[in-house]
Design a protein around this motif. Structure first.
Motif, PDB file in Angstrom:
ATOM      1  N   ALA A  44      -8.326   5.665   5.353  1.00 24.69           N
ATOM      2  CA  ALA A  44      -7.346   6.919   4.524  1.00 24.69           C
ATOM      3  C   ALA A  44      -7.773   7.348   3.639  1.00 24.69           C
ATOM      4  N   ALA A  45      -8.628   6.880   2.917  1.00 30.73           N
ATOM      5  CA  ALA A  45      -9.305   7.307   1.499  1.00 30.73           C
ATOM      6  C   ALA A  45      -9.978   8.533   1.877  1.00 30.73           C
ATOM      7  N   ILE A  46     -10.908   8.578   3.069  1.00 32.92           N
ATOM      8  CA  ILE A  46     -11.545   9.802   3.696  1.00 32.92           C
ATOM      9  C   ILE A  46     -10.864  10.824   3.746  1.00 32.92           C
ATOM     10  N   TYR A  47      -9.503  10.917   4.325  1.00 33.56           N
ATOM     11  CA  TYR A  47      -8.842  12.074   4.596  1.00 33.56           C
ATOM     12  C   TYR A  47      -7.945  12.527   3.250  1.00 33.56           C
ATOM     13  N   ILE A  48      -7.734  11.352   2.696  1.00 28.32           N
ATOM     14  CA  ILE A  48      -6.940  11.904   1.221  1.00 28.32           C
ATOM     15  C   ILE A  48      -7.575  12.355   0.176  1.00 28.32           C
ATOM     16  N   LYS A  49      -8.939  11.971   0.062  1.00 30.70           N
ATOM     17  CA  LYS A  49     -10.083  12.722  -0.723  1.00 30.70           C
ATOM     18  C   LYS A  49      -9.986  14.295  -0.198  1.00 30.70           C
ATOM     19  N   LYS A  50     -10.190  14.464   1.141  1.00 33.02           N
ATOM     20  CA  LYS A  50     -10.538  15.774   1.658  1.00 33.02           C
ATOM     21  C   LYS A  50      -9.139  16.517   1.434  1.00 33.02           C
ATOM     22  N   TRP A  68      -3.551  10.530   7.607  1.00 33.10           N
ATOM     23  CA  TRP A  68      -3.732   9.320   6.689  1.00 33.10           C
ATOM     24  C   TRP A  68      -2.280   8.823   6.271  1.00 33.10           C
ATOM     25  N   ARG A  69      -1.201  10.040   6.431  1.00 28.99           N
ATOM     26  CA  ARG A  69       0.155   9.579   6.152  1.00 28.99           C
ATOM     27  C   ARG A  69       0.765   8.657   7.274  1.00 28.99           C
ATOM     28  N   MET A  73      -1.094   6.553   9.022  1.00 25.49           N
ATOM     29  CA  MET A  73      -1.904   5.275   8.646  1.00 25.49           C
ATOM     30  C   MET A  73      -1.410   4.514   7.665  1.00 25.49           C
ATOM     31  N   LEU A  74      -0.850   5.309   6.556  1.00 19.26           N
ATOM     32  CA  LEU A  74      -0.200   4.285   5.495  1.00 19.26           C
ATOM     33  C   LEU A  74       1.238   4.106   5.774  1.00 19.26           C
ATOM     34  N   GLY A  75       1.866   5.206   6.548  1.00 22.24           N
ATOM     35  CA  GLY A  75       3.403   4.796   6.585  1.00 22.24           C
ATOM     36  C   GLY A  75       3.566   3.675   7.758  1.00 22.24           C
ATOM     37  N   VAL A  76       2.760   3.645   8.699  1.00 22.26           N
ATOM     38  CA  VAL A  76       2.955   2.498   9.776  1.00 22.26           C
ATOM     39  C   VAL A  76       3.099   1.187   9.063  1.00 22.26           C
ATOM     40  N   GLY A  77       2.478   0.914   7.968  1.00 23.37           N
ATOM     41  CA  GLY A  77       2.387  -0.390   7.283  1.00 23.37           C
ATOM     42  C   GLY A  77       3.874  -0.754   7.004  1.00 23.37           C
ATOM     43  N   ALA A  78       4.857   0.086   7.006  1.00 19.46           N
ATOM     44  CA  ALA A  78       6.064  -0.292   6.893  1.00 19.46           C
ATOM     45  C   ALA A  78       6.426  -1.051   8.063  1.00 19.46           C
ATOM     46  N   VAL A  79       6.010  -0.832   9.271  1.00 20.10           N
ATOM     47  CA  VAL A  79       6.740  -1.455  10.600  1.00 20.10           C
ATOM     48  C   VAL A  79       6.370  -2.963  10.411  1.00 20.10           C
ATOM     49  N   PRO A  80       5.298  -3.607  10.276  1.00 21.19           N
ATOM     50  CA  PRO A  80       5.293  -5.175  10.211  1.00 21.19           C
ATOM     51  C   PRO A  80       6.193  -5.804   9.239  1.00 21.19           C
ATOM     52  N   SER A  81       6.562  -4.923   7.887  1.00 20.54           N
ATOM     53  CA  SER A  81       7.466  -5.468   7.102  1.00 20.54           C
ATOM     54  C   SER A  81       8.724  -5.666   7.491  1.00 20.54           C
ATOM     55  N   VAL A  82       9.252  -4.675   8.381  1.00 24.02           N
ATOM     56  CA  VAL A  82      10.619  -4.762   8.731  1.00 24.02           C
ATOM     57  C   VAL A  82      10.679  -5.925   9.750  1.00 24.02           C
ATOM     58  N   PHE A  83       9.639  -6.077  10.605  1.00 20.86           N
ATOM     59  CA  PHE A  83      10.184  -7.432  11.412  1.00 20.86           C
ATOM     60  C   PHE A  83       9.712  -8.589  10.649  1.00 20.86           C
ATOM     61  N   LEU A  84       9.038  -8.615   9.893  1.00 13.07           N
ATOM     62  CA  LEU A  84       8.690  -9.997   8.915  1.00 13.07           C
ATOM     63  C   LEU A  84      10.046 -10.081   8.015  1.00 13.07           C
ATOM     64  N   GLY A  85      10.501  -9.195   7.699  1.00 13.41           N
ATOM     65  CA  GLY A  85      11.737  -9.467   6.845  1.00 13.41           C
ATOM     66  C   GLY A  85      12.853  -9.755   7.547  1.00 13.41           C
ATOM     67  N   LEU A  86      13.155  -9.291   8.883  1.00  5.91           N
ATOM     68  CA  LEU A  86      14.075  -9.648   9.835  1.00  5.91           C
ATOM     69  C   LEU A  86      13.667 -11.053  10.345  1.00  5.91           C
ATOM     70  N   GLY A  87      12.673 -11.666  10.639  1.00  4.53           N
ATOM     71  CA  GLY A  87      12.418 -12.802  11.030  1.00  4.53           C
ATOM     72  C   GLY A  87      12.585 -13.719  10.272  1.00  4.53           C
ATOM     73  N   VAL A  88      12.319 -13.457   8.829  1.00  2.00           N
ATOM     74  CA  VAL A  88      12.638 -14.528   7.811  1.00  2.00           C
ATOM     75  C   VAL A  88      14.047 -14.798   7.833  1.00  2.00           C
ATOM     76  N   LEU A  89      14.681 -13.947   7.960  1.00  2.00           N
ATOM     77  CA  LEU A  89      16.359 -14.184   7.880  1.00  2.00           C
ATOM     78  C   LEU A  89      16.868 -15.443   8.843  1.00  2.00           C
ATOM     79  N   ALA A  90      16.004 -15.503   9.922  1.00  2.00           N
ATOM     80  CA  ALA A  90      16.328 -16.509  11.104  1.00  2.00           C
ATOM     81  C   ALA A  90      15.941 -17.823  10.805  1.00  2.00           C
ATOM     82  N   MET A  91      15.036 -17.850   9.430  1.00  2.00           N
ATOM     83  CA  MET A  91      14.470 -19.237   9.103  1.00  2.00           C
ATOM     84  C   MET A  91      15.430 -19.866   7.842  1.00  2.00           C
TER      85      MET A  91
END
Length: 544
Positions: free
Chosen positions: A56-62, A190-191, A193-211
């Motif tokens: 993402a840094a390649i495109y942010i820099k540009k 790049w947006r 690339m970075l924004g998609v990082g929110a997706v796994p955190s949603v599934f992890l947060g919901l999954g932990v609630l079942a633990m």
């Protein structure tokens, strides 16, 4: 006599079975395994950020027309920010529990990832990096603690090695994300690339609630009935569940005769571990001083030998090697992530078979060769002008892959395992915390200075510098770090106090004859408490 002998033989068989590790393996608790696995997967958040920012840094820099200084600060500052989350994680988890602290970490990273995706300028991006960094710090500290506290002893050592695996898996996912979104318009790629990082955190947060909640935290709150139910589900047997409850009650200061579902927990005494800090830094014994130097040294050399520079700036390295297409550079980084992940998996199987020391020295030896060759190839390319030197380009790519493979099979995972084993039990929490702080600070410095260093002494010169540091590391490891595989914690003072590097050549043979038959089990049990030590140091109330 015959009947007596037969009866004796019948009585002996179950006793032998009790000590037979092969018969205990099928009893591994699958529910505890699933809980620990899901908790460890929060390490993907850090790995994804490291991997995705490299592309993402390649495109942010540009788009934002950033200088190299601004780029390297943007990439490396998360390591510094993560220390804030790590320091706060202990108190937070005491307040709201381990499970909800993991959810809290996922929520913070989710917010940080969205903010990065919607950032409109450099200042906005830096604020978003701060938020994401705090979330990463929370996840790095509390997830291993939950894993250690919920897992039965038979699998805890294996499960606490999972965070390193998931960090590498996250790096690979970040590289893949870069390649997948590189075809989008500059202002969108790049947006995403970075924004998609929110997706796994949603599934992890919901999954932990079942633990379930950590049984140790439940006992600390006086909720013995809830703790018993969790221990029954996460232990290999009812007897083990009862013993774990006894041990946790003792650590929490709850009298054993109190067995109600809800009890009053006596106030904790002590000043928070100040005496341990004094013993570690101000008045250490010769053996403890050597252990402290070894623990700090292995963390320092892990990062100062340049791994984060390669992982974060691999597209820039491939550009220096002659790959000009952004698409090809990102595809090459995917290869880096794949090799790194594969070799970390190999390391998990070799670690308990070959020992720490042989694997560590072999790993650093491979890194030295790779760095020296990479530096030579990049220097040849720098001096070739506009003429493309095909063999040097190929060698550069191969040496980057060789370097991350060598790192991942030894120095990468062994740093965390070794530093968790060498400190005596009383000093382990604080000792490991010091190692983590050194690790993250050095990582931040390397990440935030690599581009400036490359401009000053060339990219090839930077890798010659890393090669020199790795060479010093090999000498340090050979002369200062004894083998710890199979050694009980109580033996560490003796191991370090009597270690002679001249005898280390024969260490493998000596270990075969000296260590007790149960040493392999002891070595795995040592790792059982690895994950909790770092958070405990930053907040001693977690365990005390």
């Amino acid at each position: 006599m015959a009947a007596a002998a037969a009866a004796s033989e019948v009585e002996d068989k179950p006793r032998m079975a009790d000590f037979d590790p092969i018969k205990k393996k099928p009893k591994r608790n699958k529910f505890a395994f699933a809980c620990a696995l899901l908790a460890s997967m929060t390490s993907i958040l850090l790995g994804y950020d490291i991997g995705v920012m490299s592309g993402a840094a390649i495109y942010i820099k540009k788009e934002m027309k950033l200088s190299d200084l601004q780029v390297e600060v943007l990439l490396g500052i998360l390591n510094i920010y993560s220390l804030i989350g790590s320091a706060a994680a202990g108190r937070t988890s005491d307040w709201i529990g381990r499970r909800f602290t993991i959810v809290f970490a996922a929520v913070i990273f989710f917010a940080g990832a969205l903010l990065m995706g919607f950032a409109t300028n450099y200042a906005f991006l830096m604020v978003a990096r701060f938020v994401a960094g705090v979330g990463v710090g929370y996840a790095l500290m509390i997830a291993p603690v939950y894993t250690a506290e919920v897992s039965p002893a038979s699998s805890r050592g294996f499960l606490t090695s999972f965070p390193e695996v998931f960090i590498n898996a996250g790096i690979l996912l970040g590289y893949v994300s870069n390649f997948a979104f590189s075809k989008l318009p500059l202002h969108l790629g790049w947006r995403f690339m970075l924004g998609v990082g929110a997706v796994p955190s949603v599934f992890l947060g919901l999954g932990v609630l079942a633990m379930p909640e950590s049984p140790r935290w439940l006992v600390m709150q006086g909720r013995l009935g809830d703790a018993k139910r969790v221990l029954d589900r996460t232990s290999d047997s009812k007897e083990e569940a009862e013993q774990r409850l006894v041990d946790i009650k003792e650590a929490a200061g709850i009298p054993q005769e109190l067995n109600e579902d809800v009890v009053t927990v006596p106030p904790r005494s002590g000043g928070g571990g100040g005496g341990v800090w004094r013993e570690l830094f101000l008045h250490p014994t010769p053996a403890v001083r050597r252990i402290l130097i070894a623990g700090i040294g292995i963390h320092f050399f892990q990062q100062s030998s340049g791994i984060d520079a390669v992982v974060l700036y691999s597209p820039r390295i491939f550009e220096k090697a002659g790959i000009t297409s952004d698409n090809q550079k990102l595809l090459a980084t995917v290869a880096v992530g794949f090799v790194k992940t594969m070799f970390i998996l190999v390391a998990t199987f070799l670690l308990d078979r070959t020992g720490r020391r042989p694997l560590l020295l072999t790993s650093v030896g491979g890194m030295i060769f790779s760095l020296a060759t990479l530096g030579t190839a990049l220097t040849v390319i720098d001096h070739s002008g506009h003429r493309k030197v095909t063999w040097a380009v190929v060698v550069s790519i191969m040496m980057v892959l060789s370097y991350v493979a060598s790192f991942s099979i030894g120095l990468g995972p062994i740093t965390w395992v070794y530093s968790s084993e060498i400190f005596p039990l009383r000093l382990r929490a604080q000792g490991c915390a010091v190692g983590v702080v050194v690790n993250r600070l050095v990582s931040g410095v390397i990440s935030m200075t690599f581009l400036s260093l490359s401009d000053a002494i060339t990219t090839g010169g930077a890798f010659f510098l890393f090669c020199g540091i790795a060479s010093v590391a090999w000498i340090f490891f050979f002369t200062f770090l004894p083998e710890t595989q199979g050694r009980a914690l109580e033996q560490m003072d003796q191991v370090f106090g009597h270690f002679n590097w001249k005898e280390s050549i024969h260490a493998h043979n000596n270990n075969d004859t000296d260590k007790p038959p149960s040493s392999s089990v002891d070595g795995k049990i040592q790792l059982a408490e690895t994950a909790a030590t770092t958070t405990t140091a930053l907040n001693p109330n977690l365990i005390d």
